[in-house]
Design a protein around this motif. Structure first.
Motif, PDB file in Angstrom:
ATOM      1  N   PRO A  96       0.792  -1.560   0.063  1.00 18.45           N
ATOM      2  CA  PRO A  96       0.111  -0.217  -0.079  1.00 18.45           C
ATOM      3  C   PRO A  96       0.475   1.082  -0.389  1.00 18.45           C
ATOM      4  O   PRO A  96       1.684   1.175   0.452  1.00 18.45           O
ATOM      5  CB  PRO A  96      -0.969   0.045   1.254  1.00 18.45           C
ATOM      6  N   GLY A  97      -0.051   2.723  -0.698  1.00 18.75           N
ATOM      7  CA  GLY A  97       0.966   4.016  -0.640  1.00 18.75           C
ATOM      8  C   GLY A  97       2.131   3.827  -1.073  1.00 18.75           C
ATOM      9  O   GLY A  97       3.122   4.683  -1.328  1.00 18.75           O
ATOM     10  N   THR A  98       2.061   2.599  -2.830  1.00 16.72           N
ATOM     11  CA  THR A  98       2.983   3.181  -3.658  1.00 16.72           C
ATOM     12  C   THR A  98       2.469   4.081  -4.644  1.00 16.72           C
ATOM     13  O   THR A  98       3.050   3.625  -5.432  1.00 16.72           O
ATOM     14  CB  THR A  98       3.666   1.898  -4.161  1.00 16.72           C
ATOM     15  N   GLY A  99       1.097   4.984  -4.629  1.00 20.83           N
ATOM     16  CA  GLY A  99       0.945   4.821  -5.981  1.00 20.83           C
ATOM     17  C   GLY A  99      -0.052   4.819  -6.403  1.00 20.83           C
ATOM     18  O   GLY A  99       0.013   5.001  -8.050  1.00 20.83           O
ATOM     19  N   LYS A 100      -0.377   2.999  -6.428  1.00 22.46           N
ATOM     20  CA  LYS A 100      -1.298   2.334  -8.097  1.00 22.46           C
ATOM     21  C   LYS A 100      -2.668   3.582  -7.993  1.00 22.46           C
ATOM     22  O   LYS A 100      -3.504   3.304  -8.701  1.00 22.46           O
ATOM     23  CB  LYS A 100      -1.919   1.680  -7.210  1.00 22.46           C
ATOM     24  N   THR A 101      -3.274   4.433  -6.561  1.00 22.29           N
ATOM     25  CA  THR A 101      -4.678   4.827  -7.443  1.00 22.29           C
ATOM     26  C   THR A 101      -4.312   5.950  -8.586  1.00 22.29           C
ATOM     27  O   THR A 101      -5.361   6.108  -9.613  1.00 22.29           O
ATOM     28  CB  THR A 101      -5.037   5.273  -6.041  1.00 22.29           C
ATOM     29  N   THR A 102      -2.816   6.980  -7.846  1.00 17.19           N
ATOM     30  CA  THR A 102      -2.746   7.577  -8.293  1.00 17.19           C
ATOM     31  C   THR A 102      -2.197   7.113 -10.281  1.00 17.19           C
ATOM     32  O   THR A 102      -2.961   7.969 -10.941  1.00 17.19           O
ATOM     33  CB  THR A 102      -2.083   8.842  -7.677  1.00 17.19           C
ATOM     34  N   VAL A 103      -1.715   6.375 -10.084  1.00 16.96           N
ATOM     35  CA  VAL A 103      -1.592   5.693 -11.510  1.00 16.96           C
ATOM     36  C   VAL A 103      -3.138   4.950 -12.179  1.00 16.96           C
ATOM     37  O   VAL A 103      -2.255   5.379 -13.593  1.00 16.96           O
ATOM     38  CB  VAL A 103      -0.237   4.531 -11.213  1.00 16.96           C
ATOM     39  N   GLY A 104      -3.597   5.118 -11.502  1.00 19.73           N
ATOM     40  CA  GLY A 104      -4.516   4.303 -12.422  1.00 19.73           C
ATOM     41  C   GLY A 104      -5.270   5.345 -12.556  1.00 19.73           C
ATOM     42  O   GLY A 104      -6.133   5.112 -13.678  1.00 19.73           O
TER      43      GLY A 104
ATOM     44  N   ASP B  56     -14.583  -2.005 -24.532  1.00 24.53           N
ATOM     45  CA  ASP B  56     -14.149  -1.603 -25.258  1.00 24.53           C
ATOM     46  C   ASP B  56     -14.645   0.367 -24.344  1.00 24.53           C
ATOM     47  O   ASP B  56     -14.736   1.334 -25.466  1.00 24.53           O
ATOM     48  CB  ASP B  56     -14.747  -1.050 -26.380  1.00 24.53           C
ATOM     49  N   THR B  57     -15.704   0.188 -23.779  1.00 21.34           N
ATOM     50  CA  THR B  57     -16.017   1.304 -22.790  1.00 21.34           C
ATOM     51  C   THR B  57     -15.669   1.106 -21.277  1.00 21.34           C
ATOM     52  O   THR B  57     -15.598   2.839 -21.558  1.00 21.34           O
ATOM     53  CB  THR B  57     -16.904   1.458 -22.950  1.00 21.34           C
ATOM     54  N   LEU B  58     -14.553   0.285 -21.369  1.00 20.01           N
ATOM     55  CA  LEU B  58     -14.102   0.744 -19.776  1.00 20.01           C
ATOM     56  C   LEU B  58     -12.655  -0.143 -19.280  1.00 20.01           C
ATOM     57  O   LEU B  58     -12.484  -1.212 -20.219  1.00 20.01           O
ATOM     58  CB  LEU B  58     -15.068   0.701 -19.081  1.00 20.01           C
ATOM     59  N   ALA B  59     -12.105   0.373 -18.416  1.00 13.59           N
ATOM     60  CA  ALA B  59     -10.522  -0.688 -17.759  1.00 13.59           C
ATOM     61  C   ALA B  59     -11.232  -0.847 -16.054  1.00 13.59           C
ATOM     62  O   ALA B  59     -11.199  -0.293 -15.526  1.00 13.59           O
ATOM     63  CB  ALA B  59      -9.419  -0.074 -18.663  1.00 13.59           C
ATOM     64  N   VAL B  60     -10.501  -2.780 -16.122  1.00 13.26           N
ATOM     65  CA  VAL B  60     -10.483  -2.952 -14.521  1.00 13.26           C
ATOM     66  C   VAL B  60      -9.371  -3.030 -14.302  1.00 13.26           C
ATOM     67  O   VAL B  60      -8.406  -3.579 -14.549  1.00 13.26           O
ATOM     68  CB  VAL B  60     -10.967  -4.197 -14.762  1.00 13.26           C
ATOM     69  N   ILE B  61      -8.736  -1.758 -13.185  1.00 11.30           N
ATOM     70  CA  ILE B  61      -7.573  -2.457 -12.622  1.00 11.30           C
ATOM     71  C   ILE B  61      -7.876  -2.839 -11.179  1.00 11.30           C
ATOM     72  O   ILE B  61      -8.767  -2.498 -10.176  1.00 11.30           O
ATOM     73  CB  ILE B  61      -6.250  -0.967 -12.490  1.00 11.30           C
ATOM     74  N   ALA B  62      -6.704  -3.901 -10.943  1.00  8.14           N
ATOM     75  CA  ALA B  62      -7.039  -4.590  -9.737  1.00  8.14           C
ATOM     76  C   ALA B  62      -5.924  -4.937  -9.356  1.00  8.14           C
ATOM     77  O   ALA B  62      -4.664  -4.924  -9.406  1.00  8.14           O
ATOM     78  CB  ALA B  62      -7.330  -6.501 -10.188  1.00  8.14           C
ATOM     79  N   ALA B  63      -6.353  -4.284  -7.823  1.00  8.48           N
ATOM     80  CA  ALA B  63      -5.002  -3.754  -6.635  1.00  8.48           C
ATOM     81  C   ALA B  63      -5.042  -4.660  -5.809  1.00  8.48           C
ATOM     82  O   ALA B  63      -5.676  -5.091  -4.996  1.00  8.48           O
ATOM     83  CB  ALA B  63      -5.170  -2.119  -6.927  1.00  8.48           C
ATOM     84  N   GLY B  64      -3.797  -5.194  -5.109  1.00 10.13           N
ATOM     85  CA  GLY B  64      -3.263  -5.595  -4.474  1.00 10.13           C
ATOM     86  C   GLY B  64      -1.902  -6.069  -3.195  1.00 10.13           C
ATOM     87  O   GLY B  64      -0.997  -6.401  -4.759  1.00 10.13           O
ATOM     88  N   TYR B  65      -2.227  -6.374  -2.324  1.00 11.00           N
ATOM     89  CA  TYR B  65      -0.565  -7.362  -1.979  1.00 11.00           C
ATOM     90  C   TYR B  65      -0.417  -8.213  -3.358  1.00 11.00           C
ATOM     91  O   TYR B  65      -1.002  -9.569  -3.652  1.00 11.00           O
ATOM     92  CB  TYR B  65      -0.570  -7.951  -1.199  1.00 11.00           C
ATOM     93  N   THR B  66       1.039  -8.615  -3.815  1.00  9.46           N
ATOM     94  CA  THR B  66       1.326  -9.686  -4.741  1.00  9.46           C
ATOM     95  C   THR B  66       0.950 -10.717  -4.824  1.00  9.46           C
ATOM     96  O   THR B  66      -0.070 -11.448  -5.068  1.00  9.46           O
ATOM     97  CB  THR B  66       2.950  -9.247  -4.802  1.00  9.46           C
TER      98      THR B  66
ATOM     99  N   ASP C 180      -9.341  -2.028  -4.945  1.00  9.67           N
ATOM    100  CA  ASP C 180      -8.972  -1.749  -4.798  1.00  9.67           C
ATOM    101  C   ASP C 180      -9.437  -3.780  -3.630  1.00  9.67           C
ATOM    102  O   ASP C 180     -10.051  -3.738  -2.645  1.00  9.67           O
ATOM    103  CB  ASP C 180      -8.864  -1.281  -3.157  1.00  9.67           C
ATOM    104  N   GLU C 181      -7.775  -4.238  -2.809  1.00  7.50           N
ATOM    105  CA  GLU C 181      -7.572  -5.299  -2.270  1.00  7.50           C
ATOM    106  C   GLU C 181      -8.562  -6.209  -3.065  1.00  7.50           C
ATOM    107  O   GLU C 181      -9.692  -7.129  -2.291  1.00  7.50           O
ATOM    108  CB  GLU C 181      -7.936  -5.176  -1.144  1.00  7.50           C
ATOM    109  N   ALA C 182      -8.356  -6.377  -4.119  1.00  5.28           N
ATOM    110  CA  ALA C 182      -9.185  -7.376  -4.532  1.00  5.28           C
ATOM    111  C   ALA C 182      -9.250  -8.754  -4.550  1.00  5.28           C
ATOM    112  O   ALA C 182     -10.338  -9.415  -4.362  1.00  5.28           O
ATOM    113  CB  ALA C 182      -8.876  -7.643  -6.417  1.00  5.28           C
ATOM    114  N   TYR C 183      -8.393  -9.288  -3.855  1.00  2.00           N
ATOM    115  CA  TYR C 183      -8.510 -10.413  -3.118  1.00  2.00           C
ATOM    116  C   TYR C 183      -9.067 -10.204  -2.115  1.00  2.00           C
ATOM    117  O   TYR C 183      -9.709 -12.027  -1.797  1.00  2.00           O
ATOM    118  CB  TYR C 183      -6.745 -10.522  -2.315  1.00  2.00           C
TER     119      TYR C 183
END
Length: 553
Positions: free
Chosen positions: A336-344, A430-440, A397-400
């Motif tokens: 967490p806290g490594t800029g994932k939401t901002t990059v998204g 074609d109309t949106l992107a999904v970003i799944a984020a969480g611990y490796t 966020d925390e998709a797992y």
């Protein structure tokens, strides 16, 4: 946990009217309304609520025939989905100083506006129809996005934008207006992209009274006057538009309008946003914003490589060359806290600037926003999230946690959410992107939860922990942005702290820097209060080495 209230006239244990259900609805509740015609007005003040039609039901809310809007929203956040909303003497929907989400609704108003928005209202409208209204849309001092929406058969101006309104209308159709198709005035600042205006008795689009309009890939035809008019004192941009009226474009002396011609074969009108024109300047601005982020060199390289490929594919598509089908879904793995939401957020805006996505919000959600309480509820909630993110990014966020059974019970619907996500990722690629984020490590388990899930994501981007240099720089930027400054002797102490601090699996990176900065402010305040006199400007701004030592002690 979301509460669902059922509204029906013939089922026991349900509410007999929408209004009564609203009175009992807790924050975040969903009202599911059975088929029928409901003669009532809904007044929603400072509430967060969803009102939607039951699956397959035709639900008409027709007001009471008086001078009140059928739906009046003041403050809060309201979602209306799958409804037919009719009014006679007032607007069908009237919203002010609130967030309004309208999806798959039909609005009409005999002597009022189909939709009226004012006082900093924020709109998300998609796949709606406004028909047989005095004015279809009246938007003032508001913002938001309206997509794939048709305004037809208006008695007067179909779309009125005024008083600083700055909405984006994308892939919208205006047909059959008793006067002008779109009237922009009183300093409004709208963008009309890939829209079509036709069948008006007067001009197609008029920009007046200090307004500024950006018209991109607009198709205007069959109008009773000029296609597009800019009055004196207005400004704007007309890019790649097809104006088939006579005259097509009428720019008065004193108007400042940039006209960008399109190639003869370029598309305009509804659906033309898929033609891949893009906004090169905006792309460079966003890449510069990405580069300005502290550290994350590997992440920046990965994102740039993805953007390079998308850009070339868009160029190939516009040149008529074959382009393989691909999605834009990513996995962001790391602490967490490594800029994932901002990059998204930047990634979603880059996709829109490249023309790969229509453009829309980043909708950040977690397990509680997706998982319901009974069979079918989870699919309904998940679809609603994807509706709200139309054109943009769904950030899980925390998709797992979706694949971890809550409380050890047998009725957990996380897997239902995963299965629905897999379907929607393909249906709406074609109309949106999904970003799944969480611990490796946990994200590896998440991707194994459904046989088709891993294949939906084009790449996993790894976010590494920040080093001491980077965390020191992040903290220094926070200090500067808050109108403080670090004493020269304080920075080495700060660096030493970040170089030696224990970094467990839950180390918060930039979040730790934020917490430290907040402690520094409190410690400095305590020190200055003990001075016994009013501090100087320099003292008010300076954070000392002793402040840092006290904060990290």
């Amino acid at each position: 946990m979301t509460t669902t209230l059922q509204v029906s006239t013939d089922r026991p244990g349900t509410y007999p009217s929408v209004r009564e259900a609203l009175l009992d609805a807790p924050p975040g509740a969903t009202l599911v309304v059975d088929a029928g015609s409901w003669a009532e007005c809904l007044d929603v003040v400072d509430r967060e609520v969803t009102v939607q039609a039951a699956d397959g039901a035709v639900v008409e809310i027709v007001g009471d025939g008086g001078y009140d809007p059928t739906v009046r929203v003041r403050g809060g956040r309201v979602t209306l989905r799958g409804l037919v909303l009719r009014a006679t003497e007032a607007a069908a929907v009237d919203v002010a100083d609130a967030d309004l989400v309208l999806t798959d609704c039909t609005l009409s108003a005999t002597y009022g506006a189909g939709l009226r928005a004012a006082d900093r209202a924020r709109l998300t409208v998609a796949d709606c129809t406004v028909e047989a209204a005095q004015q279809g849309l009246v938007l003032e001092d508001c913002s938001g996005t309206l997509e794939r929406t048709t305004v037809r058969g208006s008695a007067d101006d179909a779309v009125v934008l005024r008083l600083g309104a700055e909405p984006v209308l994308r892939d919208c159709t205006v047909e059959g207006a008793g006067h002008r198709g779109v009237y922009v005035y009183q300093s409004a600042r709208p963008t009309l992209e890939s829209c079509e205006v036709s069948g008006t008795t007067a001009e197609g689009v008029v920009v007046a009274q200090g307004a500024r309009a950006s018209l991109v890939r607009l198709h205007v035809h069959g109008t009773g006057g000029a296609g597009v008019v800019f009055d004196a004192g207005t400004s704007g941009r007309v890019e790649a538009c097809r104006l088939e009226s006579t005259p097509g474009l009428d720019v008065a002396e004193g108007a400042e309008v940039e006209v960008v011609e399109a190639p003869a074969a370029a598309a305009a009108g509804v659906g033309a946003s898929d033609s891949g024109g893009g906004d090169p300047e905006r792309v460079e601005e966003l890449l510069a914003e990405l580069d300005a982020m502290v550290g994350l060199e590997g992440v920046k390289d990965e994102v740039r490589s993805i953007i390079d490929e998308i850009q070339v594919n868009e160029w190939r598509r516009s040149a008529g060359l074959a382009v393989g089908g691909s999605s834009h879904h990513l996995v962001f793995a790391g602490a967490p806290g490594t800029g994932k939401t901002t990059v998204g957020r930047i990634y979603g805006q880059l996709l829109a600037a490249l023309g790969a996505l229509p453009g829309g919000p980043l909708k950040e959600v977690s397990r509680r926003d997706l998982v319901g309480q009974y069979i079918g509820h989870t699919a309904e909630k998940t679809a609603a999230v994807f509706d709200e993110a139309a054109g943009g990014v769904v950030f899980l966020d925390e998709a797992y946690t979706l694949t971890r059974q809550a409380g050890g019970g047998g009725n957990d619907f996380g897997q239902e959410a995963v299965d629905m996500i897999v379907k929607l990722m393909e249906d709406r690629r074609d109309t949106l992107a999904v970003i799944a984020a969480g611990y490796t490590a946990e994200m590896v388990q998440f991707l194994d939860a459904n046989p088709g899930l891993a294949s939906r994501f084009v790449k996993t981007v790894e976010f590494e922990n920040y080093g001491a240099d980077e965390l020191t720089l992040i903290t220094s930027r926070m200090v500067s942005s808050g109108d403080y400054r670090l004493d020269p002797e304080a920075e080495p102490v700060l660096h030493e702290h970040f170089a030696t601090v224990e970094r467990g699996a839950d180390f918060g990176n930039a979040r730790e820097a934020r917490k430290l900065f907040e402690k520094l402010r409190k410690i400095q305040s305590q020190r200055l209060r003990r001075l016994g006199e009013r501090p100087t400007l320099e003292q008010l701004q300076t954070i000392t080495a002793d402040d840092v030592r006290a904060a990290i002690a």
